[in-house]
Design an enzyme around this catalytic site. Structure first.
Site, mmCIF file in Angstrom:
data_model
loop_
_atom_site.group_PDB
_atom_site.id
_atom_site.type_symbol
_atom_site.label_atom_id
_atom_site.label_comp_id
_atom_site.label_asym_id
_atom_site.label_seq_id
_atom_site.Cartn_x
_atom_site.Cartn_y
_atom_site.Cartn_z
ATOM 1 N N HIS A 85 90.458 104.431 -9.184
ATOM 2 C CA HIS A 85 89.562 103.922 -9.676
ATOM 3 C C HIS A 85 88.688 103.089 -9.180
ATOM 4 O O HIS A 85 87.951 102.600 -9.345
ATOM 5 C CB HIS A 85 90.845 103.066 -11.290
ATOM 6 C CG HIS A 85 91.065 101.717 -10.242
ATOM 7 N ND1 HIS A 85 91.997 102.138 -9.748
ATOM 8 C CD2 HIS A 85 90.165 101.331 -9.907
ATOM 9 C CE1 HIS A 85 92.837 100.861 -9.268
ATOM 10 N NE2 HIS A 85 91.436 100.173 -9.372
ATOM 11 N N ASP A 121 96.586 107.706 -8.971
ATOM 12 C CA ASP A 121 95.194 107.013 -8.848
ATOM 13 C C ASP A 121 94.842 107.192 -7.537
ATOM 14 O O ASP A 121 95.095 106.403 -6.917
ATOM 15 C CB ASP A 121 95.747 105.732 -9.637
ATOM 16 C CG ASP A 121 94.543 104.943 -9.347
ATOM 17 O OD1 ASP A 121 93.574 105.311 -9.085
ATOM 18 O OD2 ASP A 121 94.198 103.524 -10.040
ATOM 19 N N SER A 165 94.222 96.724 -5.386
ATOM 20 C CA SER A 165 94.510 97.898 -5.685
ATOM 21 C C SER A 165 93.671 98.808 -4.671
ATOM 22 O O SER A 165 92.472 98.040 -3.852
ATOM 23 C CB SER A 165 93.349 98.335 -6.927
ATOM 24 O OG SER A 165 93.520 98.202 -7.596
HETATM 25 N N1 ARG Z 1 94.577 98.032 -14.440
HETATM 26 C C1 ARG Z 1 94.458 98.184 -12.805
HETATM 27 C C2 ARG Z 1 93.602 97.355 -12.393
HETATM 28 O O1 ARG Z 1 92.240 95.568 -12.820
HETATM 29 C C3 ARG Z 1 93.796 99.927 -12.641
HETATM 30 C C4 ARG Z 1 92.110 100.464 -13.483
HETATM 31 C C5 ARG Z 1 91.924 101.684 -13.356
HETATM 32 N N2 ARG Z 1 92.308 102.405 -14.667
HETATM 33 C C6 ARG Z 1 91.666 102.210 -16.037
HETATM 34 N N3 ARG Z 1 92.378 102.934 -16.577
HETATM 35 N N4 ARG Z 1 90.571 101.791 -16.886
HETATM 36 O O2 ARG Z 1 92.227 97.525 -11.775
HETATM 37 N N1 ASP Z 2 94.060 97.330 -11.009
HETATM 38 C C1 ASP Z 2 94.070 95.992 -10.354
HETATM 39 C C2 ASP Z 2 93.406 96.202 -8.868
HETATM 40 O O1 ASP Z 2 91.438 97.188 -9.265
HETATM 41 C C3 ASP Z 2 95.421 95.610 -9.434
HETATM 42 C C4 ASP Z 2 95.803 95.223 -10.397
HETATM 43 O O2 ASP Z 2 95.363 93.876 -10.560
HETATM 44 O O3 ASP Z 2 96.961 94.537 -10.032
HETATM 45 O O4 ASP Z 2 92.712 95.816 -7.852
#
Ligand code: ARG
Ligand code: ASP
Length: 713
Positions: free
Chosen positions: A84, A219, A648
């Site tokens: 991502h 990921d 991330s």
């Molecule tokens: N929640 C994670 C972060 O804040 C991963 C986001 C990417 N994945 C998604 N399905 N949007 O960035």
């Molecule tokens: N998914 C998040 C990022 O992109 C990490 C988190 O918020 O825990 O940095």
């Protein structure tokens, strides 16, 4: 036996959490709690993690493109980050025919790696505390003079550093301005895409599984840093060579156990752990729900068309994921704040502070009354900013508004115009005017219905109806340069953006009579006059008191080891591999496996499809050296590390400093950790290095990449 074990850990848990880490913690790498880390199992020294004069782990950790984190895992500058995090780049190289988002991409060798102009990585060469220098002479000054002197002092400190052309020095406040740190940064600019799994691995579970445990997402994506022949940063050139790092991370294939020591090294973006109870209550009851409501409407409409039309799916993939991401996070945050009784806990903490130090009472009283006064403005700010962010017609209009302002005040130079054009072109590239008109119409109606009457721009009463808004927006957009349809000297911003901007006078004259610009101007100006100024004035006063409150907390609560809120600078957080007990009678294990992917598998589904080859590897159990003691390949695992957005792509390391995982998310029940870390529920989620290597080797057949790495068995 089992039962006794559980009871015992329930008794021991609070004891363990009396460590500094009980409040979570993201520590500045030059100030690590080495003793506690060693007590928890760390075998290496703090110096091995960060040493400005010798190669250390920090030389393998970079900020990726200003947002995420990435780490170097080979002597040839091979970079690992999340799928991502590389998503935008993977998307840019994708077309309906060469769809790397869907099918994945693997360079066959270095010649096949794809350049990404504009993408950067930042190394932190050194960190120095500069509080004394920055705050020198400010003690008895009023706010304004103090601010001015600080700005001057910062410039002085900066001029004391001799910088190479590829270096910069950034000075940032922590603890709300009670301390300052200087960061020496080196930026590399030739970053090439090496590999990415298909989205059905890299984004498996997509938005349904996002922020959720148990998780089964691969990921990750891979890039490579290139440098000039002297190993120094350079713009992209085919003559550049793979960067030779000072240090790279060995990759571990060892099995994990619950309670193993881990640490995460990266660039957490923003947390607010030291706010007063009233501020947390406001987030929970007012601003989060408002932002959630706006995004919900946008997402629903985008989703309908993306599901029905492939071209729209690709165009909006990255945007949709980013809107959905925080929408879902805020929902989890609100629930988590309620469940962990964040407000109640903060209130009693405030009382306990006051009991120890009565001088804190006026600070808290002051904050309470300021936040109360600010509340309606904060709510309207939430509605306005989310509306402009998610209605692209308004996002575009906002850019043109700034352009018009700059042009009329004579502040438009070539560079500003060029930047503006690049930004616009980027938006138009992935823009569907018809779809957006629908979103804009709906968000405008939401705003008109939800905002307090005193904030509603004159005449906006007529925008309360979605269906009517659609024809209104359509009518306004029809001939507008803003939406790329109106034309100037025979060109539109779509057909020839350079030509449109070549005749500045014509463009300015056109914008001034553009009816869409008129609508947006009244929206924006009314917001600025009724809300923004009031909000900011109050925020300035809050900041002054918050700085004091922070200092008072640190002086008064001697038992607590404080860490500064995240501010996108390099930090270390540590904890243990651990499952959790998020609800009555529900226990989460700490690790998932490929068998779990197959349990979720829905053939053909847009979120839970599994590539044929992975199904095959599963059926034949062709796991090679990547399976663990269960006979299956571990996919994701959780630990108690305190992470946030920006972490991330961060490396998760074991007691010996070997790479064991790639951080990418947190579990739903713990996402309030940005405001109130709760060791019972807050867990970070990582991709297991075994799964990453398994995919590279067995799925992608890219052994040449594995051969570059140093594998620890
Ligand atoms: N929640 C994670 C972060 O804040 C991963 C986001 C990417 N994945 C998604 N399905 N949007 O960035
Ligand atoms: N998914 C998040 C990022 O992109 C990490 C988190 O918020 O825990 O940095």
């Amino acid at each position: 036996m089992k039962r006794k074990h559980i009871l015992l850990s329930a008794v021991l848990f609070p004891a363990v959490m009396a460590f500094a880490q009980q409040y979570g913690g993201m520590w500045i790498p030059t100030e690590l709690n080495e003793k506690e880390m060693k007590d928890l199992g760390m075998k290496i020294s703090a110096k091995q993690i960060f040493d400005p004069s010798k190669p250390s782990i920090k030389d393998a950790v970079v900020q990726f493109n200003g947002g995420c984190t990435a780490e170097i895992i080979s002597p040839q500058g091979l970079l690992l980050t999340n799928h991502h995090c590389g998503y935008g780049q993977i998307q840019k190289h994708s077309t309906v025919k060469n769809d790397y988002l869907t099918d994945g991409f693997w360079a066959k060798d270095m010649n096949g790696e794809l350049p990404n102009p504009g993408v950067t990585v930042d190394f932190i060469a050194d960190i120095k505390e500069v509080t004394a220098e920055v705050l020198a002479g400010t003690k008895n000054l009023d706010e304004k003079s103090s601010e001015n002197l600080i700005a001057k002092n910062i410039e002085n400190v900066k001029s004391g550093f001799k910088l190479e052309p590829w270096q910069k020095l950034v000075i940032k406040p922590v603890y709300y301005g009670n301390k300052y740190y200087a960061y020496l940064i080196e930026t590399y600019k030739d970053i090439r895409l090496v590999g990415a799994p298909p989205s059905s691995i890299g984004k498996f579970g997509s938005d349904t599984d996002n922020w959720v445990w148990p998780r089964h997402t691969g990921d990750f994506s891979m890039f490579r840093i290139y440098a000039d022949k002297d190993n120094k940063p350079a713009e992209y050139s085919k003559d550049n060579v793979p960067y030779k790092p000072k240090y790279f991370l060995p990759v571990s294939l060892k099995d994990k156990q619950e309670d193993d020591f881990t640490f995460v090294f990266g660039f957490p973006g923003r947390t607010t752990e030291y706010l007063p109870a009233i501020a947390v209550e406001q987030v929970m009851k007012e601003t989060d729900p408002a932002m959630i409501a706006v995004r919900e409407v946008a997402l629903k409409t985008l989703n309908e068309k993306m599901r029905a039309d492939n071209e729209t799916r690709i165009k909006y993939a990255s945007k949709y994921a980013s809107v959905a991401n925080y929408w879902k996070k805020w929902i989890g945050e609100v629930e988590g704040l309620e469940k962990s009784d964040a407000v109640g806990k903060k209130k009693s903490y405030e009382q306990s502070l006051i009991a120890k130090n009565p001088q804190i009472k006026p600070t808290i009283d002051g904050l309470n009354s300021l936040y109360k006064e600010q509340s309606p403005y904060a709510l309207n700010k939430a509605y306005y900013t989310e509306t402009v962010r998610n209605a692209e017609t308004f996002t575009l209009a906002n850019y043109f508004y700034n352009y018009l302002q700059a042009a009329e005040s004579g502040k438009l130079d070539e560079k500003t115009t060029e930047n503006f054009k690049t930004r616009l072109a980027g938006i138009y590239q992935n823009y569907d005017g018809e779809l957006d008109a629908k979103v804009t119409a709906q968000l405008l109606a939401l705003y008109a219905n939800k905002t307090q009457p005193k904030f509603l721009p004159e005449g906006f009463d007529r925008y309360k109806n979605e269906a009517q808004n659609i024809s209104a927006i359509e009518e306004l957009s029809k001939n507008s340069v803003i939406t790329g349809r109106g034309n100037i000297n025979g060109a539109t911003t779509y057909s020839d953006i350079n030509k449109v901007f070549a005749d500045q006078n014509a463009l300015v004259a056109n914008l001034k009579k553009d009816p869409l610009m008129k609508l947006f101007s009244s929206f924006r100006e009314s917001y600025m006059n009724t809300t923004d100024k009031q909000f900011t004035d109050l925020q300035d006063q809050i900041d002054v008191l918050q700085k004091k409150f922070m200092a008072q907390q640190m002086e008064t609560d001697k038992n607590r080891t404080f860490f500064p809120d995240a501010n996108s600078t390099l930090r270390v957080t540590y904890g243990k591999v651990k499952g959790s007990n998020p609800r009555d009678a529900v226990y989460y294990g700490y690790q998932t496996h490929i068998a779990g992917i197959m349990e979720k598998y829905v053939p053909g589904d847009y979120e839970f499809d599994v590539p044929k080859k992975l199904v095959q590897l599963y059926n034949t159990k062709d796991y090679g050296i990547y399976k663990d003691k269960t006979g299956d390949v571990p996919v994701n695992f959780t630990a108690t590390n305190h992470t946030t957005g920006g972490n991330s792509g961060s490396p998760t390391l074991d007691a010996n400093g070997n790479l064991i995982g790639l951080n990418f998310d947190r579990q739903w029940e713990g996402t309030m950790s940005d405001i109130n870390f709760d060791p019972r529920f807050s867990r970070n989620i990582m991709v297991d290095t075994k799964y990453i290597l398994f995919i590279i080797d067995k799925y992608a057949d890219a052994k040449w990449l594995i051969n570059e790495m140093k594998i620890v068995k």
